[in-house]
Design a protein around this motif. Structure first.
Motif, PDB file in Angstrom:
ATOM      1  N   ASP A  53      -2.559 -40.775  -4.362  1.00 25.37           N
ATOM      2  CA  ASP A  53      -1.384 -40.133  -4.951  1.00 25.37           C
ATOM      3  C   ASP A  53      -1.667 -38.694  -5.377  1.00 25.37           C
ATOM      4  O   ASP A  53      -0.801 -38.048  -5.974  1.00 25.37           O
ATOM      5  CB  ASP A  53      -0.901 -40.931  -6.162  1.00 25.37           C
ATOM      6  N   GLY A  54      -2.863 -38.211  -5.096  1.00 28.80           N
ATOM      7  CA  GLY A  54      -3.194 -36.836  -5.423  1.00 28.80           C
ATOM      8  C   GLY A  54      -3.725 -36.624  -6.820  1.00 28.80           C
ATOM      9  O   GLY A  54      -3.951 -35.483  -7.239  1.00 28.80           O
ATOM     10  N   VAL A  55      -3.948 -37.713  -7.578  1.00 29.10           N
ATOM     11  CA  VAL A  55      -4.567 -37.582  -8.905  1.00 29.10           C
ATOM     12  C   VAL A  55      -6.044 -37.272  -8.706  1.00 29.10           C
ATOM     13  O   VAL A  55      -6.741 -37.985  -7.983  1.00 29.10           O
ATOM     14  CB  VAL A  55      -4.380 -38.864  -9.724  1.00 29.10           C
ATOM     15  N   TYR A  56      -6.519 -36.212  -9.350  1.00 28.59           N
ATOM     16  CA  TYR A  56      -7.888 -35.772  -9.072  1.00 28.59           C
ATOM     17  C   TYR A  56      -8.648 -35.450 -10.353  1.00 28.59           C
ATOM     18  O   TYR A  56      -8.069 -35.136 -11.396  1.00 28.59           O
ATOM     19  CB  TYR A  56      -7.880 -34.550  -8.153  1.00 28.59           C
ATOM     20  N   ASN A  57      -9.969 -35.554 -10.224  1.00 24.18           N
ATOM     21  CA  ASN A  57     -10.894 -35.145 -11.278  1.00 24.18           C
ATOM     22  C   ASN A  57     -12.086 -34.486 -10.596  1.00 24.18           C
ATOM     23  O   ASN A  57     -12.746 -35.110  -9.762  1.00 24.18           O
ATOM     24  CB  ASN A  57     -11.345 -36.348 -12.107  1.00 24.18           C
ATOM     25  N   VAL A  58     -12.332 -33.240 -10.927  1.00 23.86           N
ATOM     26  CA  VAL A  58     -13.469 -32.498 -10.398  1.00 23.86           C
ATOM     27  C   VAL A  58     -14.289 -32.006 -11.584  1.00 23.86           C
ATOM     28  O   VAL A  58     -13.749 -31.383 -12.505  1.00 23.86           O
ATOM     29  CB  VAL A  58     -13.039 -31.305  -9.526  1.00 23.86           C
ATOM     30  N   THR A  59     -15.572 -32.322 -11.590  1.00 24.20           N
ATOM     31  CA  THR A  59     -16.470 -31.864 -12.651  1.00 24.20           C
ATOM     32  C   THR A  59     -17.696 -31.237 -12.019  1.00 24.20           C
ATOM     33  O   THR A  59     -18.274 -31.801 -11.088  1.00 24.20           O
ATOM     34  CB  THR A  59     -16.899 -33.023 -13.565  1.00 24.20           C
ATOM     35  N   TYR A  60     -18.064 -30.066 -12.497  1.00 24.27           N
ATOM     36  CA  TYR A  60     -19.247 -29.383 -11.966  1.00 24.27           C
ATOM     37  C   TYR A  60     -20.201 -29.061 -13.110  1.00 24.27           C
ATOM     38  O   TYR A  60     -19.819 -29.024 -14.287  1.00 24.27           O
ATOM     39  CB  TYR A  60     -18.849 -28.112 -11.218  1.00 24.27           C
ATOM     40  N   GLN A 110      -8.974 -31.258 -13.869  1.00 20.17           N
ATOM     41  CA  GLN A 110      -8.266 -32.450 -13.420  1.00 20.17           C
ATOM     42  C   GLN A 110      -6.768 -32.207 -13.422  1.00 20.17           C
ATOM     43  O   GLN A 110      -6.265 -31.294 -14.074  1.00 20.17           O
ATOM     44  CB  GLN A 110      -8.617 -33.655 -14.288  1.00 20.17           C
ATOM     45  N   GLY A 111      -6.052 -33.051 -12.652  1.00 18.92           N
ATOM     46  CA  GLY A 111      -4.602 -32.908 -12.548  1.00 18.92           C
ATOM     47  C   GLY A 111      -4.036 -33.942 -11.606  1.00 18.92           C
ATOM     48  O   GLY A 111      -4.700 -34.887 -11.189  1.00 18.92           O
ATOM     49  N   GLY A 112      -2.757 -33.738 -11.252  1.00 18.72           N
ATOM     50  CA  GLY A 112      -2.086 -34.650 -10.337  1.00 18.72           C
ATOM     51  C   GLY A 112      -1.227 -35.692 -11.023  1.00 18.72           C
ATOM     52  O   GLY A 112      -0.539 -36.468 -10.363  1.00 18.72           O
ATOM     53  N   SER A 113      -1.268 -35.742 -12.361  1.00 19.05           N
ATOM     54  CA  SER A 113      -0.412 -36.650 -13.121  1.00 19.05           C
ATOM     55  C   SER A 113      -0.056 -35.961 -14.424  1.00 19.05           C
ATOM     56  O   SER A 113      -0.690 -34.990 -14.842  1.00 19.05           O
ATOM     57  CB  SER A 113      -1.123 -37.976 -13.401  1.00 19.05           C
ATOM     58  N   ASP A 114       0.988 -36.464 -15.071  1.00 16.62           N
ATOM     59  CA  ASP A 114       1.438 -35.825 -16.310  1.00 16.62           C
ATOM     60  C   ASP A 114       0.341 -35.800 -17.360  1.00 16.62           C
ATOM     61  O   ASP A 114       0.130 -34.802 -18.052  1.00 16.62           O
ATOM     62  CB  ASP A 114       2.664 -36.567 -16.860  1.00 16.62           C
ATOM     63  N   VAL A 115      -0.379 -36.930 -17.487  1.00  9.17           N
ATOM     64  CA  VAL A 115      -1.428 -37.015 -18.505  1.00  9.17           C
ATOM     65  C   VAL A 115      -2.548 -36.034 -18.194  1.00  9.17           C
ATOM     66  O   VAL A 115      -3.007 -35.292 -19.061  1.00  9.17           O
ATOM     67  CB  VAL A 115      -1.968 -38.456 -18.602  1.00  9.17           C
TER      68      VAL A 115
END
Length: 779
Positions: free
Chosen positions: A454-461, A484-489
């Protein structure tokens, strides 16, 4: 005695004498290279050479490994003419006393040909009944005598592969990372015990002792040869007899370092060796049946549902270059992996479980990125293909590890399937690191990603540096950030600096004398690694640990005395309050055979802002708590046939009192059976609140082997908190390396079937039976 120089049949003299100096000079001249040919026999070595082992040097320069002058028949008895031209290695006692004396007669020899490295072991005994030989099973140590070789094939002073031979022919192999030590300098460090490769071992027990020959093919090693065909790699060879806690190494490893410290290995050179790049194709077929108890639509009763399971899949391993290993996997299955042992959680945080799946084990250290908090890590591989401890199907993936130029490289890409209401997800990990300043310093970076359909993502570097400034002083600096993004929360989650973390660590890494570790961590509210493991968010943390370790020497009954004080404080950034404070003092006494007793005093402060339950009858309400407790931890020597380990803890627990007993007993009954029993008991009373909590966790593990091919692992667990009995049994038949047949049985039973608010539970909650066959093809 440890025979290291059979060139001499008379005593070589006291250290410092002219005879002793001459002996060392001659040994240095021949090193590991050829010696004059002579008739070979397995007679015990001549007495009087022990002084040489006491004075043999630590790793220095480069030592040439002798090329074998003829063929070796791998039968355990190193009586071929080719072995007569190889000098035994100069072993030095590492423990219980560095450079200590011994009357044991042991020889380890190393050579190579065009295809493999060979190691011969000779453990002479006047009475063969003294041999400790219990294990017949791959990757299982049960208190056996043994020997091993560790190879740093990249010569990067950080990673190594460990190969161990035991008297009954059992083999152990594992990967070692992080320079074979923990970040605070203590022994151990990250190890991948599930890692396996192709190699051979043959042993023989006679009335003279036990003998072994090990063959490690170059096709199983990753290295880069020079233009002249020479290869330089780090190596350490050791012999171990746990009855007296004796371990000898080549080269000499000082007691200030773990014996597995890769940077202390000896550089060795092999001539005329060509890297091999075989392709391993490992298909599998699986058939199984699962029966689970399912609640009917009306919610009034459970009924059994049986589902068959048929799968095919496989792995492909190849080497794009001599320094890179690529693993590809399709429909990945981990049915044969050991099930997790249950734990009793008495905290307000999640439990950490170790990774056991082999796919994630090879050179796993490259993916290590400690984030400066309790068990915190940027990449926690159990996020992939597992949810609440239950498997999620993995459609496929790739894993690339190795070195490109001066850079260490690690790459993982995995795709999971939609399962149990969870969306299909893609997981990515990229790690880069290179040495700077010296062999113990590096700069690097790591990025992880988690994206669902659904395109909800989390990227951590994160970017990190470890700098060995001088002596044993290390400065570690890290910066991490989540996007992170892709959802309201997730779109409303804190970003920028508020999604970051800073780690600063100054450590003196030392196993002898005075050492310390001082850490500061600041973590923002939005830092949340989707493929990592963290217990807390939005906090500041300060840690200061101080240790002193003393090795009394040969004249004392103690091998080590260790004193330490550890302090930690966690501060909640959100409301400017202390969340947790801890002050822990300890004293550890370790005897020469390995018996260890640790006394601990612990004082802790907890500010609980959200109440949590310990069980059905007790919990911890909101409030601030001070508590002090003490414990005594007894660890038996590894050389005991029956090895009890007992820990008793008593004192305050939040606003109550706790008495706990953690007991584990290992019994190697014989070469075919080993039993491990455990009982963890916690008795907690909150008198002012009229609450009581009692928890029992029983575990029994039975390990059996008919021979080195057929083995059985089974364990049974009972948890009084859930009144649930679980069993796991794994039967394995190893036809040859890479060809295995597995039969795996799992079952869960409800011993308490009446639960408030639920229909009567079925006695049998779940049962699975799985058969899996794997066959590795080498091209």
């Amino acid at each position: 005695m440890i025979n290291d120089c059979p060139l001499f049949n008379t005593p070589i003299g006291r250290p410092g004498s002219s005879r002793h100096a001459a002996a060392l000079a001659i040994w240095a001249a021949v090193a590991l290279g050829p010696a004059p040919a002579a008739s070979q026999n397995l007679a015990a070595p001549s007495p009087g050479v022990l002084s040489s082992t006491r004075e043999s040097p630590e790793a220095r320069g480069v030592v040439d490994v002798a090329r074998l002058t003829g063929p070796i028949t791998l039968d355990g008895v190193s009586d071929e003419a080719a072995w007569s031209a190889i000098k035994p290695l100069p072993l030095v006692m590492y423990e219980p006393s560095f450079r200590g004396g011994s009357d044991r007669q042991i020889q380890l020899l190393m050579g190579h040909d065009d295809d493999a490295i060979y190691v011969a072991a000779r453990f002479f005994h006047d009475d063969p009944d003294e041999i400790r030989a219990f294990s017949l099973t791959r990757d299982r140590w049960s208190g056996d005598d043994g020997f091993g070789v560790l190879l740093d094939t990249f010569n990067d002073d950080e990673n190594a592969m460990r190969f161990v031979g035991l008297p009954l022919g059992a083999r152990m192999d594992m990967s070692i990372t992080g320079d074979g030590q923990q970040e605070n300098g203590q022994s151990g460090g990250p190890r991948g015990s599930s890692w396996n490769t192709f190699w051979d071992l043959e042993t023989r027990i006679t009335d003279q002792g036990w003998f072994a020959e090990m063959r490690i093919p170059f096709s199983s090693l990753r290295f880069e040869a020079a233009e002249d065909g020479s290869v330089v790699m780090g190596a350490m060879v050791y012999a171990y007899e746990p009855a007296q806690g004796n371990r000898w190494t080549f080269p000499a490893i000082p007691s200030t370092a773990p014996y597995t410290q890769v940077s202390a290995f000896q550089d060795i050179r092999l001539q005329g060796v060509t890297p091999r790049n075989p392709v391993y194709v490992s298909p599998y077929v699986l058939a199984g049946r699962a029966r689970t108890a399912t609640l009917n639509e009306a919610g009034t009763a459970y009924f059994p549902v049986t589902d068959p399971d048929y799968q095919v899949g496989g792995d492909l391993k190849l080497n794009p270059t001599p320094n890179l290993t690529l693993d590809l996997t399709v429909n990945t299955d981990f049915a044969a992996v050991e099930a997790d042992q249950q734990q009793v959680n008495l905290t307000r945080f999640s439990l950490f479980f170790d990774e056991k799946r082999p796919f994630f084990q090879e050179r796993a250290g490259i993916f290590g990125f400690d984030t400066g908090a309790e068990r915190g890590t940027l990449f926690y591989s159990r996020r992939i293909g597992l949810a609440d401890g239950q498997p999620i199907g993995i459609l496929g993936g790739a894993r690339l590890v190795g070195r490109v130029g001066s850079w260490d490289l690690g790459l993982i890409e995995m795709q999971t399937e939609a399962d149990r209401g969870l969306r299909s997800e893609n997981f990515g990990v990229l790690r880069l690191r290179r040495r700077v300043l010296n062999t113990s310093s590096f700069l690097g970076g790591m990025a992880t990603s988690r994206v669902d359909t659904d395109g909800v993502y989390n990227v951590t570097y994160g970017v990190d540096s470890q700098l060995r400034l001088f002596g044993d002083e290390y400065l570690t600096l890290k910066w991490l950030q989540t996007v992170q993004g892709g959802s309201d929360v997730r779109d409303r989650a804190p970003s920028g600096l508020d999604a970051g973390r800073v780690v600063a660590d100054w450590t003196r890494r030392r196993l002898q004398g005075f050492s310390y570790q001082n850490v500061f961590v600041w973590s923002g509210a939005g830092y949340d690694p989707g493929v990592g493991f963290e217990l807390r968010q939005n906090f500041s943390r300060a840690q200061s640990d101080w240790n002193y370790q003393w090795y009394p020497g040969e004249g004392s009954r103690y091998r080590r005395v260790w004193l330490g004080v550890e302090s930690n404080a966690w501060y909640r950034n959100a409301d400017d309050h202390v969340d947790t404070g801890r002050l822990r003092g300890f004293l550890t006494l370790e005897t020469k055979p390995g018996l260890t007793i640790t006394f601990v005093s612990n004082t802790q402060y907890e500010d609980v802002v959200t109440a949590f339950d310990l069980g059905d009858d007790a919990g911890i309400p909101v409030g601030s708590y001070w508590a002090s407790e003490g414990s005594v931890d007894f660890r038996s020597p590894r050389g005991w046939t029956v090895r009890p380990n007992v820990k008793v803890t008593a004192g305050q627990f939040f606003d109550g009192r706790r008495l706990s007993l953690d007991n584990r007993v290992n019994w190697a009954a014989n070469r075919h059976i080993e039993l491990i029993g455990g009982w963890e008991w916690n008795r907690i009373r909150f008198d002012d609140r009229g609450q009581a909590f009692d928890a029992h966790l029983f575990a029994l593990t039975a390990r059996g082997a008919v021979n080195t091919a057929f083995s059985i692992d089974a364990f049974l667990q009972f948890n009084s908190l859930s009144d649930r009995l679980t069993t796991n049994a794994r039967f394995r038949y190893n036809f040859r390396e890479g060809q295995d047949l597995w039969l795996v049985w799992n079952e869960g039973l409800n011993l308490e079937r009446t639960v408030l608010g639920l229909p009567r539970l079925p006695f049998e909650d779940a049962r699975t039976l799985t058969m899996k066959y794997t066959h590795t093809l080498v091209f």
